[in-house]
Design a protein around this motif. Structure first.
Motif: not given
Lengths: 167, 232
Positions: B50-67
């Motif tokens: 059910a969670f297949a593919g979740q790890l391939d989703l693009e991370v939202p920029p606001r979360l990327q920018a945070l770290v």
């Protein structure tokens, strides 16, 4: 490892952290809010992470603590959260998940029906793939506690997913 | 009799080799148990599916920018105690204008005015900037708060001078005062300053120049010993 290197490692962990948060909160929006909360907490105490220990375990522990705090604060404000992943995220079931025997939205509904302490163990072990021992270290509980929570969760999952009354 | 927890651990592959084999043997002789384990495995596989593919989703920029690692030169996080609101009454003015001074009346024993470079430290201020470690308290009216490497390859130091705070950067063997605040008299005429706190204006100026975090005690000792010479 200097701060820039730790941050680079944290970026790599984001997809896993988002998946974990999605499993805990039941929705993409709440999940990403939890991710943000967890990251802000982690960044504030980067100096507490010890080189030689696993950064992912450390981050997941922070995330689960942040989630528990959120759950408690919602309860103390008297807000009953009715989790409805379908309403929150139309089309959350991507093409890949649709071909699975259990859709993501159904999985999230089933997870939401579990008590929090069981849900987090399922998210760590069944979804992320941590061992029982690693999960016990992240949660700070004995391995036997992880096993018994997982066992109870599994019985509920089997009943709901496979339509069985008992494991 | 094998309890459900052990069966589950078996299904999840969490048992050691000996116990795993022992349960395999038991399952071979007990179709009911074997079916139970098969269902346990199926639930686990369904959930993962059910969670297949979740790890391939693009991370939202606001979360990327945070770290995402910050490029050098962004706002530095100086120790929180340094950020405390310091100069009551001055904060607003300091954030707007910031005293990038170029010849204002200051104590002539501590600063001289160079026609092209502005204020240069001299006397007790120069000696303190040259030789005194940070955090040692005030002496001769001068206290050094912190030091850091700047983007030009040299060093800068934040200092307090009576009721003023300033930022001095090493330049051609001198300490040029690149920022200086002037304590604003309160309505009653007296100067209000929290001891040991640096106004935001000076920290902003430091943020713009710093190439890294403030030097620790060892780094500062080394820089003092090397007479603040520029690095390679």
């Amino acid at each position: 490892m200097d701060e820039a290197e730790i941050r680079a490692e944290l970026v790599k962990l984001l997809p896993r952290l988002r998946q974990f948060a999605l499993a805990l909160t039941g929705s993409r929006a709440d999940g990403d809010d939890l991710v943000q909360d967890a990251l802000e907490r982690a960044l504030k105490r980067l100096d507490q992470w010890r080189v030689g220990t696993r950064l992912d375990s450390w981050l997941f522990r922070i995330a689960q603590n942040a989630w528990i705090d959120q759950v408690r604060s919602r309860r103390s404000r008297g807000r009953i959260v009715t989790e409805d992943p379908d309403a929150d995220a139309p089309g959350i079931d991507g093409a890949a998940a649709m071909t699975a025997s259990l859709t993501l939205s159904k999985a999230l509904r089933v997870l939401a029906s579990l008590p929090e302490e069981q849900r987090v163990v399922v998210a760590l072990v069944q979804i992320d793939g941590y061992s029982y021992r690693e999960a016990s270290e992240i949660l700070g509980v004995p391995e036997g506690t992880v096993t018994s929570r997982l066992s109870r969760a599994r019985a509920a999952l089997m009943a709901q997913v496979l339509g069985e009354d008992a494991p | 009799m094998i309890d459900d927890e052990r069966l589950m651990a078996f299904a999840d592959g969490m048992l050691d080799a000996d116990e795993h084999r022992r349960i395999e043997v038991a399952l071979a002789a007990d179709p009911v148990l074997a079916a139970k384990v098969a269902r346990m495995k199926r639930v686990a596989a369904d959930l993962r599916g059910a969670f297949a593919g979740q790890l391939d989703l693009e991370v939202p920029p606001r979360l990327q920018a945070l770290v995402a690692p910050k490029p050098a030169g962004n706002v530095v996080r100086f120790p929180a105690r340094m950020r405390r609101q310091a100069w009551l009454g001055l904060a607003a003015a300091a954030c707007l204008g910031l005293a990038f001074v170029a010849g204002r009346a200051t104590s002539p024993e501590l600063m001289r005015t160079d026609p092209t470079r502005g204020l240069i430290a001299r006397g007790a201020l120069q000696q303190a900037l040259d030789a005194r470690p940070s955090g040692g308290g005030a002496s001769g009216g001068v206290a050094i708060a912190l030091s850091f490497a700047d983007q030009a390859g040299g060093h800068c130091r934040v200092f307090e001078l009576e009721a003023n705070a300033g930022l001095a950067c090493g330049e051609r063997g001198d300490w040029r005062i690149v920022a200086l605040t002037e304590a604003a008299p309160s309505r009653a005429g007296e100067v209000v300053q929290a001891a040991g706190a640096i106004p935001d204006a000076i920290l902003h100026a430091a943020d713009e120049r710093r190439a890294g975090d403030p030097l620790d005690a060892a780094g500062e000792r080394a820089a003092i010993a090397a007479r603040w010479r520029k690095g390679p």
